[in-house]
Design an enzyme around this catalytic site. Sequence first.
Site, mmCIF file in Angstrom:
data_model
loop_
_atom_site.group_PDB
_atom_site.id
_atom_site.type_symbol
_atom_site.label_atom_id
_atom_site.label_comp_id
_atom_site.label_asym_id
_atom_site.label_seq_id
_atom_site.Cartn_x
_atom_site.Cartn_y
_atom_site.Cartn_z
ATOM 1 N N HIS A 43 0.855 -1.191 0.000
ATOM 2 C CA HIS A 43 0.000 0.000 0.000
ATOM 3 C C HIS A 43 0.887 1.235 0.000
ATOM 4 C CE1 HIS A 43 1.152 -0.490 4.210
ATOM 5 N NE2 HIS A 43 1.069 0.828 4.251
ATOM 6 N N HIS A 129 5.538 5.764 -1.011
ATOM 7 C CA HIS A 129 6.330 4.557 -1.256
ATOM 8 C C HIS A 129 5.541 3.313 -0.887
ATOM 9 C CE1 HIS A 129 6.950 5.328 3.034
ATOM 10 N NE2 HIS A 129 7.181 4.034 3.151
#
Length: 183
Positions: A43, A129
Amino acid sequence: MKKTHYFIAVPLADEVKEKLVQWKNEVAPHFPFRTWVHQEDYHITLAFLGEASSSQRQAVCEAMAMIGKNHAPFSLTLEGIRFFGNSSAPRILWQGVKREEALFALQRDVYEACVRIGFRLDVRPFTPHITIARKWEGEKRFRLEEMRNIVEGSFDVHEIVLYQTHLDRVPKYEVIASVSLSK
């Protein structure tokens, strides 16, 4: 009793998760990180909340619903493998995404809403990220340039999700609420 943590994130499309896991399966035998993240846990975190009472979680869900109405779906493109921490023994190995203003605007709105609710959030600049691995344990120095194969692809962002962390399970993140972007 174990503490339960919550965070708001952008989930990844299944095809992107699959590409990341294929890449991980190729490189993991050659790069000894302590933990490789389960593909269902990939995620992009927008706000890490930590502990949250029932009333705070309810307020977060209400805020997410309003935020979803103010943001349209958008696309993200994967861009480069990077790391956090010491260059010879990183704490985190991660997949980046190309800068997309819609993601930064979404994160700002989520962050500000969570602060208004009373959460004390990380003040470091947002670095979108996807965590792939944690804690280098190799005897040799880590060398990012040895990771030749890169992951390419794009995916649509059409929702934000409130996750609960379960440290004793794999995968360890459970969806508590999800809101569509619908502007």
